[in-house]
Motif scaffolding. Structure first.
Motif, PDB file in Angstrom:
ATOM      1  N   ALA A 341      57.439  95.385  45.898  1.00  0.00           N
ATOM      2  CA  ALA A 341      58.176  94.369  46.661  1.00  0.00           C
ATOM      3  C   ALA A 341      58.395  93.115  45.832  1.00  0.00           C
ATOM      4  O   ALA A 341      59.432  92.448  45.955  1.00  0.00           O
ATOM      5  N   ARG A 342      57.441  92.783  44.985  1.00  0.00           N
ATOM      6  CA  ARG A 342      57.603  91.609  44.128  1.00  0.00           C
ATOM      7  C   ARG A 342      58.644  91.830  43.040  1.00  0.00           C
ATOM      8  O   ARG A 342      59.103  90.874  42.416  1.00  0.00           O
ATOM      9  N   LEU A 343      58.964  93.070  42.770  1.00  0.00           N
ATOM     10  CA  LEU A 343      59.954  93.393  41.742  1.00  0.00           C
ATOM     11  C   LEU A 343      61.295  93.790  42.348  1.00  0.00           C
ATOM     12  O   LEU A 343      62.173  94.265  41.633  1.00  0.00           O
ATOM     13  N   ALA A 344      61.461  93.606  43.645  1.00  0.00           N
ATOM     14  CA  ALA A 344      62.685  93.997  44.329  1.00  0.00           C
ATOM     15  C   ALA A 344      63.842  93.089  43.913  1.00  0.00           C
ATOM     16  O   ALA A 344      63.623  91.991  43.366  1.00  0.00           O
ATOM     17  N   PRO A 345      65.078  93.507  44.148  1.00  0.00           N
ATOM     18  CA  PRO A 345      66.225  92.640  43.833  1.00  0.00           C
ATOM     19  C   PRO A 345      66.076  91.263  44.471  1.00  0.00           C
ATOM     20  O   PRO A 345      65.699  91.143  45.631  1.00  0.00           O
ATOM     21  N   GLY A 346      66.384  90.229  43.693  1.00  0.00           N
ATOM     22  CA  GLY A 346      66.214  88.859  44.150  1.00  0.00           C
ATOM     23  C   GLY A 346      64.913  88.235  43.702  1.00  0.00           C
ATOM     24  O   GLY A 346      64.718  87.029  43.862  1.00  0.00           O
ATOM     25  N   SER A 347      64.019  89.016  43.117  1.00  0.00           N
ATOM     26  CA  SER A 347      62.742  88.482  42.661  1.00  0.00           C
ATOM     27  C   SER A 347      62.938  87.561  41.465  1.00  0.00           C
ATOM     28  O   SER A 347      63.729  87.871  40.564  1.00  0.00           O
ATOM     29  N   PRO A 348      62.211  86.431  41.400  1.00  0.00           N
ATOM     30  CA  PRO A 348      62.308  85.570  40.215  1.00  0.00           C
ATOM     31  C   PRO A 348      61.693  86.194  38.968  1.00  0.00           C
ATOM     32  O   PRO A 348      61.827  85.641  37.879  1.00  0.00           O
ATOM     33  N   LEU A 349      61.020  87.335  39.125  1.00  0.00           N
ATOM     34  CA  LEU A 349      60.474  88.009  37.949  1.00  0.00           C
ATOM     35  C   LEU A 349      61.552  88.738  37.154  1.00  0.00           C
ATOM     36  O   LEU A 349      61.374  88.999  35.957  1.00  0.00           O
ATOM     37  N   LEU A 350      62.650  89.085  37.794  1.00  0.00           N
ATOM     38  CA  LEU A 350      63.685  89.856  37.111  1.00  0.00           C
ATOM     39  C   LEU A 350      64.341  89.078  35.965  1.00  0.00           C
ATOM     40  O   LEU A 350      64.562  89.654  34.888  1.00  0.00           O
TER      41      LEU A 350
END
Length: 635
Positions: A341-350
């Protein structure tokens, strides 16, 4: 911390008429030394032991060319030393499996292709995966650096497909040894990690009280709190929150463990009371907290702590919360789904992952273009400089370059010792490992002074290269990796960082409203649709659980548990807001931050938090439901 929360009429560096703030890349304070982390010796000694045993075995067998594979597993001993032993056992298992899986991908690729350009691309993609997964799981230091260093090196080791299973078995065996080494202290001090976490909370709470009572603890320039008090308050809230997270990772099925945790909880409640300090003797309480912290660290029996009625009521709520079913691990992702979930689209990690992938690819290709024979060093350098924002990445690039240069000088000076034989090389590698852990918490550049010659020694175990060529290649790769990586960091902007602040502000305001309502009218902060809603486990120590089967509405929590939930939600949201502000504040190209709104939210939030700490709510009938804030991505 508080510098970004100051209200101001115009942000420095704002482009006129655009609302976009251009931040310079500062180099100030990049080389300043800090105090070493209190437990630096734990990962240092664990890694030395985990490395020494397989190295000496390989030396006896005359197969030091296999050191890279055993080092992959042994380096896992650097992780998870801040976790209680039950949680440490699970975390280290995942680290070892992740290391072996990454190594397997690298070795398989190296056996199937000899195209250096393609291997650079694959190593860069793996580096991006390591960065995003480590940030998503918040594994903590050394995070992705060790995984990337080992994996990138393995991509460029000559390999035959039939040898891969043996090499992976060596890594897995060394990883199992590292697991045993890291778990061994549980036989001597089974409560060591949670004691350290509580001692840190006591020390930061004492620091807050001293700061408030000191000459600079009055009223700030704009009528609010001075920067020193703001920073001390945030540090205390974060340390207390982290200590609660640690305690809730401790299983209490055994009576002795339950009693030990209860004693630490009493100390932590007393430390938390510093957040609501209101007129009592700050100097005397700070001295008591500091004295208790020393006793907790020493391993002696826990001190007897007297609690007020309000503090005793909180312990009732804590005990109820610990008995709740389906309680997720606080402050950590709960299972694979939470990490995804933290890597889902929209995540600031991307955007961070994109920076790592692009920067590492270009750095590796640039290294090949200038004729360096070790392009993976440029890949590792580029991957290691990427931090939460551009400012921190720029500082890390400077630190990495300076540390590698000094490390190369140290390596050159010690060449006569290395020529004494393989046993001397093993001793030097272990000494460098110990020195790296001793120095890196003071400043990254100082740790890099020891990391650089240790990395070169690992190369020497596999195949001998002329020292002049090795030093020159390493220096060129360092400069190329730092320059290209930093250029990509500037070009690939993270515009989602400011969006994260907006979401965090909404969460703080919602949590503060619940806290104020609880203080003024005694409203229940959670009950909706057959679910009990507490803090999102990403940012607080409370949770959300289903109501009992067959219940027509949610079970009504006790008054003490309501106070615990409200306070934990507010603390977690304030910590998350401060982290979001620091990340966004370091991006060089970002819209102007809502500084006045941030300052107001933090001031009102801490005021409400102090009220919750000082007094319990009066019991009144429970009102209607209060919706929980929408979950937000965490960077």
């Amino acid at each position: 911390m508080g510098k970004h929360a100051k209200p101001s009429g115009k942000s420095a560096g704002t482009v006129p008429g655009s609302g976009v703030r251009v931040r310079p890349l500062p180099v100030r304070s990049s080389v300043r030394l800090r105090k070493p982390v209190d437990i630096w010796h734990k990962p240092a000694l664990s890694a030395v032991v985990a490395l020494a045993i397989p190295d000496l075995v390989l030396f006896g067998l005359g197969r030091l060319d296999l050191v890279l594979y055993t080092s992959a597993g042994a380096m896992c001993a650097l992780y998870a030393h801040g976790l209680p032993y039950a949680a440490r056992a699970r975390t280290l298992m995942w680290v070892v499996l992740g290391m072996v899986a990454s190594l397997g991908i690298a070795l398989t690729a190296a056996s199937l292709t000899t195209s250096a350009a393609l291997l650079v691309v694959l190593a860069s993609l793996m580096s991006a995966v390591h960065k995003m997964v480590c940030d998503a799981t918040r594994i903590g230091p050394p995070a992705n650096v060790i995984l990337t260093f080992i994996t990138a090196s393995a991509f460029f080791v000559p390999q035959h497909l039939g040898e891969v299973p043996l090499h992976l078995a060596l890594a897995l065996g060394a990883g199992g040894l590292a697991w045993l080494v890291c778990m061994a202290p549980a036989l001597i001090r089974p409560q060591g990690p949670e004691r350290i976490a509580v001692a840190r909370a006591l020390e930061t709470a004492a620091g807050l009280l001293r700061t408030e009572a000191g000459p600079g603890g009055g009223v700030g320039p704009a009528g609010g709190e001075p920067d020193g008090v703001v920073q001390a308050r945030h540090a205390a809230a974060a340390a207390v929150n982290a200590a609660w997270h640690t305690l809730f990772l401790v299983p209490t099925r055994h009576p002795a463990r339950a009693v030990a945790r209860a004693g630490l909880e009493r100390l932590l409640v007393r430390a938390e009371s510093a957040l609501g300090h209101d007129g009592w003797s700050a100097a005397g309480e700070a001295e008591r907290l500091g004295s208790w912290a020393r006793e907790v660290r020493s391993g002696r029996p826990l001190p007897r702590v007297t609690l007020s009625d309000e503090q005793a009521a909180e312990l009732v709520g804590v005990a109820e919360e610990a008995r709740e079913p389906r309680r997720p691990v606080p402050g950590r992702p709960h299972g694979v789904r939470a990490v995804l979930a933290r890597l889902a689209p929209g995540s600031p990690l991307l955007p961070i992952g994109a920076r790592v992938a692009v920067g590492c690819v270009l750095a590796g290709w640039a290294s090949m273009a200038v004729g360096v024979g070790h392009p993976y060093w440029a890949v590792v350098t580029a991957a290691s400089i990427y931090q939460a924002n551009t400012t921190l990445s720029g500082q890390r690039a400077l630190q990495r370059t300076l540390g590698n240069l000094l490390g190369l000088l140290l390596y050159t000076a010690l060449l006569p010792l290395m020529h004494l034989g393989e046993l001397a090389m093993i001793a030097l590698a272990l000494a460098f490992q110990l020195g790296a852990e001793a120095c890196i918490t003071r400043n990254y550049w100082l740790g890099s002074v020891c990391v650089t010659p240790m990395a070169l020694l690992l190369t020497e175990f596999g195949q001998r290269v002329p020292a002049g060529t090795l030093v020159a290649d390493r220096w060129i790769d360092t400069v190329v990796g730092a320059v290209v990586g930093l250029a990509c960091c500037v070009l690939v902007t993270n515009r989602r960082a400011a969006d994260r602040i907006d979401v965090a502000l909404g969460r703080v305001e919602a949590a503060e409203a619940v806290a104020v309502r609880l203080l003024t009218t005694g409203a229940t902060p959670a009950a909706d649709g057959g679910r009990e809603v507490g803090t999102d486990p990403e940012v607080g120590r409370t949770h959300e659980t289903d109501a009992a089967p067959g219940a027509g509405r949610s079970r009504k929590p006790s008054r003490a548990l309501e106070v615990v939930w409200a306070r934990d939600r507010l603390v977690g949201c304030l910590v998350e807001l401060r982290e979001a502000v620091e990340v966004a504040g370091g991006e060089w190209w970002q819209r102007a931050l809502p500084e006045e709104r941030i300052a107001r939210a933090e001031q009102q939030g801490h005021r409400a938090l102090a009220g919750l700490v000082r007094q319990p709510p009066a019991p009144v009938p429970a009102p209607g439901p209060v919706p929980a804030p929408e979950p937000m991505p965490v960077g």
